[in-house]
Design a protein around this motif. Structure first.
Motif, mmCIF file in Angstrom:
data_model
loop_
_atom_site.group_PDB
_atom_site.id
_atom_site.type_symbol
_atom_site.label_atom_id
_atom_site.label_comp_id
_atom_site.label_asym_id
_atom_site.label_seq_id
_atom_site.Cartn_x
_atom_site.Cartn_y
_atom_site.Cartn_z
ATOM 1 N N SER A 37 -10.934 8.339 -7.246
ATOM 2 C CA SER A 37 -12.023 7.351 -7.087
ATOM 3 C C SER A 37 -13.190 8.052 -6.407
ATOM 4 N N THR B 223 -5.308 3.817 -5.512
ATOM 5 C CA THR B 223 -5.843 3.069 -6.654
ATOM 6 C C THR B 223 -4.711 2.493 -7.481
ATOM 7 N N ASN C 261 -7.453 11.414 -11.324
ATOM 8 C CA ASN C 261 -8.194 10.156 -11.489
ATOM 9 C C ASN C 261 -8.697 9.719 -10.124
ATOM 10 N N ASP D 24 -9.644 -0.325 -1.699
ATOM 11 C CA ASP D 24 -9.220 0.948 -2.295
ATOM 12 C C ASP D 24 -10.407 1.889 -2.239
#
Ligand SMILES: Nc1ncnc2c1ncn2[C@@H]1O[C@H](COP(=O)(O)OP(=O)(O)OP(=O)(O)O)[C@@H](O)[C@H]1O
Ligand SMILES: [Mg+2]
Length: 1029
Positions: free
Chosen positions: A161, A112, A159, A386
């Protein structure tokens, strides 16, 4: 290249292709490690970029760095994600082919972050289109919004995804970013209601609670404490040191505004986020009858308010289930457990659908509005993939199964494109080749997705099967069907040590990236993705506009069973693979250096494992033995033909020969390239760069040629256009002119015809055939008249009128004459009038009588021909009051002997007096004057006859005067003898004395002569006007 070589001496090699011992995994990892230690996180394998997550901010993404990589060849500068981004961008611009950048790696490897860096690079370095700043901002700002709603803290990544994202960045033909589009894949919605220990729900919940101001929280009925919410406490990890929810909240709010959300939309969106928290806190209880009911009224109240639904309907829908069996609706109550799971299902559905709505909304904002422009295919895209990375947890469920399957597919695509097809290509092109062995994970993909016997097919079958299907029956079915598969293991199938590692409710897949045990619990439910019909019905009626867009009425009406979650995911992945295959790929492989998210720690085991499953060694071997660049003959020739005189401007012969001629001219060495059946293979990038540089150098002259041809073409087209326009204008104008001329001719012919006809019928009564002519004749007569009107009263001319106008002409003539006379009379002065009076009398007396009269007419009569001084004073005294009115010198002829004697004739008021000096020789009172005689010729003789019996008188007076007409006229007037003037032709007799007569004979001759002949006076006078008398 030079720079790269220097760098190699310093820290490892920048490109693994330059590794001495390229078959050694240890050397490979050592190179990675050495570079990682020096914060050199990027290394190439040919054109593939390998990145190691530094877990710390590096000063390598600044504006200066971007500028350094802009427009510079891939290998000329140290490896960087910007180089990869720029390479794709330049390929897009020069070859006009859609590009995609495939970023792969396990969860937390930095995919990401990399995609964000690429986006930032494009937004910062690409030329700006007029008005394109908002597009760039929106592209960048889509990230914080989607991350807030779709990312969460997991054990592997703070973080992480929790959805797959494929983003197209759209560029116009000038290379300016003009729009974008996002495709999202399967959000891990189970996280909404449950998180593993040490994990969090999606960021947005914490951000709202931390960052939202008091009034907002109050309106939403929330407290600033995540511990209060059941959906946020499952992982026991409300706060993470690496995340600042408060500042992220500000970022997200700002991003929402930039993307184009209005206040009302943000408000409604937050209503939904809050409602999910309230749903989590909704509790159920059982009454005495065993009926389930909601015990948390406050939550229900807020739910109604925030979701805009009816309270009793919602509470009934949460505690009951509507079933349609054989067309009949049946409501059955839910027990406590069922009610809780229906509540969770609603929370998941609400959140997941809102997320999909959010992506659609972002897409609207990113969409390039100028359709015309877009339809012209003048834009190209760079796709950024991504997805959620490969992940293994303590307990892995349906979500991990999907995520890892997705990674499996991506790996398969990479294998296909980089290892398999590349080697197959060499073979197909007849290039001598030593095959490189690699692990093809197609077998695992098939295990998951194969029709009828893949895991998804079995799962679907269990979901759809009537009867008592359960997660366990699903496991058993898999054991039956896939028991012999090398990559599938269960507790029952395994033996020995492996058996211990697999639980009874688990199955193990031997993924390309490692072994993962999946717990089958919840697989069927999650795959069915059931939301009870009555809950859907309630949500359809929601007054929250976002909800009403997320829940459609058709869904409730439609009896058809929707596709299962796994099948939907499978289909969407297949579509994604197609999208990726249609584009020119670039690769980035992300490696995670350690599991602790720690900077500077390089866990060799972990890295080795990733290097292995990512197939990096195989990639290196294929690259090393293979060729850096290949192109179809035609494309190669097309691009570089201008560098060789034989191939420029066109090579007519065989393409392979053309390429051979070209490379010979470019002095390629035999080891630098190979010619295949349809492609040229170039071994080293350097060779290609030299060729590219030559092309760059050639471009100005090509540009000049193009410019010249283009200008020529443009001017020619302009000239043709102008000429054509001129011809059109000319032909139109000629047409107009000729039509006018023809019309005029026709009218003229009509006029002439009617004129002739009118002329023929001019004497007929007025009718249609002659009225034009008659009018014309009248008109022209009147116009002629107007031009030729007599100028003075003496002018007797008058145009001859046509018959029809005779009478009118006469009237006009009379009128005009009168008019002239009137005007004339007005102009006449008294002296002139007096003159005229005299002339009129002269006319009456002499006109047509006396020959010299016409000559006298223009000569004015004077007042007197003798002035007072010329007359003797004595005479004047004698005359006294009888004043002289006119005097004239005359010749008096004696009555006897006709001797001429000069005398003065004076006319007074009462008499004509003949004077000689001071003597009055004779006085003829007017009363005594009988007649006056003159001859008809042009002589000056006149005789005053007096009565012979008058003793006072001596006899008639014979006089000659140069002004006979004037003198006689004045005498006749003053003596009132106008009618007593006789004009005699031959002889005038006169009384000499009583009874005696004298005669004057007149005859015409050449000149005036007065002689005495035979007692008569003979006067010869010329005839001036032969016609008179
Ligand atoms: N280039 C980088 N520079 C600094 N830190 C980085 C970089 N790349 C990744 N990181 C750190 O690693 C963390 C995880 O990276 P990222 O979220 O990109 O992983 P991912 O591959 O997308 O994982 P997932 O599959 O879970 O989404 C980031 O939050 C960041 O802290
Ligand atoms: Mg990610």
């Amino acid at each position: 290249m030079e720079g790269a070589l220097t760098a190699r001496d310093r820290v490892g090699v920048q490109d693994f292709l330059l590794l001495e011992n390229y078959t050694s995994e240890a050397a490979f990892i050592e190179n990675l490690r050495r570079r990682f230690r020096e914060n050199l996180i990027y290394t190439y394998i040919g054109s593939v970029l390998v990145s190691v997550n530094p877990y710390k901010e590096l000063e390598i993404y600044s504006r200066q760095h971007m500028e350094r990589y802009r427009g510079v060849n891939f290998y000329e500068i140290s490896p960087h994600i910007f180089a990869l981004a720029d390479n794709s961008y330049r390929a897009l611009r020069t070859e006009r082919r859609d590009q995609c950048i495939l970023i792969s790696g396990e969860s937390g490897a930095g995919k990401t972050e990399a995609s964000k860096k690429i986006l930032l690079y494009y937004a910062s370095t690409c030329p700006a289109r007029h008005n394109s700043a908002p597009v760039r901002d929106r592209l960048l700002q889509s990230n914080p919004v989607l991350e807030a709603f779709g990312n969460a803290k997991t054990l592997r990544n703070d973080n992480s995804s929790r959805f797959g994202k494929y983003m197209d960045v759209q560029f116009d033909f000038k290379g300016c970013p003009i729009g974008g589009h996002i495709l999202n894949y399967l959000l891990e919605k189970s996280r909404v209601v449950h998180q593993n220990h040490g994990e969090r729900n999606f960021h947005v919940f914490y951000q709202l609670l931390e960052g939202g101001d008091e009034s907002l929280l109050k309106r939403l009925g929330l407290e600033r404490n995540p511990q209060q919410y059941h959906y946020l406490v499952k992982g026991s990890c409300p706060r993470v040191s690496s995340i600042s929810d408060k500042s992220d909240w500000k970022t997200v709010n700002k991003a929402l505004t930039i993307i184009g959300f209005n206040e009302a939309e943000v408000e409604k969106l937050l209503d939904i986020v809050a409602s999910v928290l309230h749903l989590g806190n909704t509790q159920f209880g059982e009454d005495e009858d065993g009926e389930t009911h909601i015990t948390t009224e406050t939550q229900l109240r807020y739910l109604c308010k925030l979701l805009g639904v009816n309270g009793s309907e919602l509470s009934r829908a949460l505690t009951h289930r509507k079933i349609i069996a054989k067309g009949e609706e049946m409501i059955s109550p839910l027990n406590l457990e069922q009610a809780m799971s229906s509540r969770d299902a609603l929370a998941k559905a609400v959140y997941a659908r809102t997320f999909t709505w959010l992506v659609a909304k972002v897409n609207q904002s990113l969409a390039f509005k100028d359709d015309m422009y877009y339809s012209g295919k003048s834009s190209s895209v760079i796709g950024l993939l991504d997805i959620y990375g490969f992940e293994v947890f303590q307990i892995n469920s349906f979500e991990q199964f999907c995520i890892n399957y997705c990674n499996e597919k991506l790996q398969q695509l990479l294998v296909e494109l980089t290892l398999k097809s590349e080697q197959e290509e060499y073979e197909a092109e007849g290039i001598a080749w030593e095959p490189v062995n690699y692990f093809d994970n197609k077998i695992i993909c098939d295990l998951v997705e194969e029709k009828f016997k893949g895991i998804i097919a079995i799962l679907d079958e269990e979901c759809l099967r009537p009867g008592d299907a359960s997660d366990i029956t699903f496991l058993e079915k898999m054991e039956d069907t896939l028991g012999s598969h090398a990559h599938f293991v269960t507790h029952k199938l395994a033996n020995g040590k492996a058996r211990k590692a697999v639980g009874r409710e688990e199955f193990r897949l031997l993924h390309y990236a490692g072994e993962v045990n999946y717990n089958v619990n919840g697989f069927l439910d999650k795959n069915n993705d059931l939301l009870y019909r009555n809950l859907k019905e309630v949500m359809c009626q929601s007054e929250n506009p976002i909800m009403s867009q997320c829940f459609h009425r058709e869904e409730v009406i439609d009896q058809k069973r929707p596709e299962t979650a796994a099948t939907q995911f499978k289909v969407s992945l297949a579509q994604l693979m197609e999208i990726l295959m249609s584009k020119e790929p670039s690769y980035m492989r992300c490696i995670k250096p350690n599991d602790g998210k720690q900077p500077g720690r390089f866990d060799e085991m972990l890295v080795r494992h990733q290097v292995k499953y990512l197939g990096l060694m195989e990639s290196l071997r294929v690259r090393r033995a293979g060729f850096a660049y290949r192109r179809h003959y035609q494309a190669f020739l097309q691009r570089y033909k201008s560098l060789c005189p034989d191939t420029w401007p066109n090579w007519e012969g065989n393409l392979a020969e053309g390429v051979a001629t070209l490379v010979k001219h470019l002095s390629y060495k035999p080891e630098e390239y190979k010619l295949g059946k349809s492609k040229i293979f170039i071994r080293f990038p350097k060779t290609l760069f030299i060729t590219e540089d030559a092309l760059e150098a050639r471009k100005p002259s090509l540009a000049t040629i193009l410019q010249t041809s283009w200008r020529g073409y443009r001017e020619r087209s302009n000239y043709h256009r102008t000429r054509h326009a001129v011809i059109v204008i000319q032909s139109w104008w000629r047409g107009v002119k000729d039509r006018r001329k023809a019309k005029r001719r026709r009218e003229a012919a009509d006029t002439i015809r009617s004129f002739i006809k009118g002329f023929i019928l001019r004497n007929e009564p007025r009718c249609g055939d002659n009225d034009f002519f008659l009018d014309h004749v009248r008109f022209s007569f009147l116009m002629t008249l107007k031009r030729n009107l007599p100028k003075n009263v003496l002018d007797r001319s008058w145009p001859r009128p046509p018959t029809a106008l005779t009478e009118a002409s006469d009237h006009l003539h009379t009128l005009w004459l009168r008019n002239m006379v009137r005007a004339y009379c007005r102009r006449v002065q008294p002296e002139w009038k007096h003159q005229m009076d005299q002339k009129v009398i002269a006319s009456e007396i002499f006109r047509n009588q006396k020959d010299c009269y016409p000559q006298s007419v223009p000569k004015l009569f004077v007042g007197t021909r003798l002035e007072a001084e010329e007359i003797n004073l004595k005479v004047m005294q004698t005359l006294g009051n009888d004043r002289m009115k006119y005097g004239v010198p005359v010749i008096k002829y004696d009555r006897h002997g006709f001797r001429p004697r000069p005398r003065q004739l004076l006319l007074t008021g009462s008499a004509a007096v003949l004077v000689q000096e001071a003597k009055i020789k004779q006085r003829v009172d007017y009363g005594a004057l009988l007649n006056i005689s003159v001859s008809s010729l042009s002589d000056g003789f006149f005789v005053l006859h007096v009565p012979t019996n008058n003793t006072k008188q001596k006899g008639d007076l014979v006089l000659q005067c140069d002004h006979v007409i004037e003198t006689v006229t004045k005498l006749a007037i003053v003596a009132d003898k106008i009618h007593n003037v006789n004009v005699i032709e031959d002889s005038i007799k006169f009384a000499v004395a009583r009874g005696k007569e004298g005669v004057i004979d007149f005859c015409s001759g050449a000149e005036l002569r007065v002689v005495k002949a035979r007692g008569h006076l003979a006067v010869t006078a010329p005839r001036l006007n032969p016609a008179s008398r």
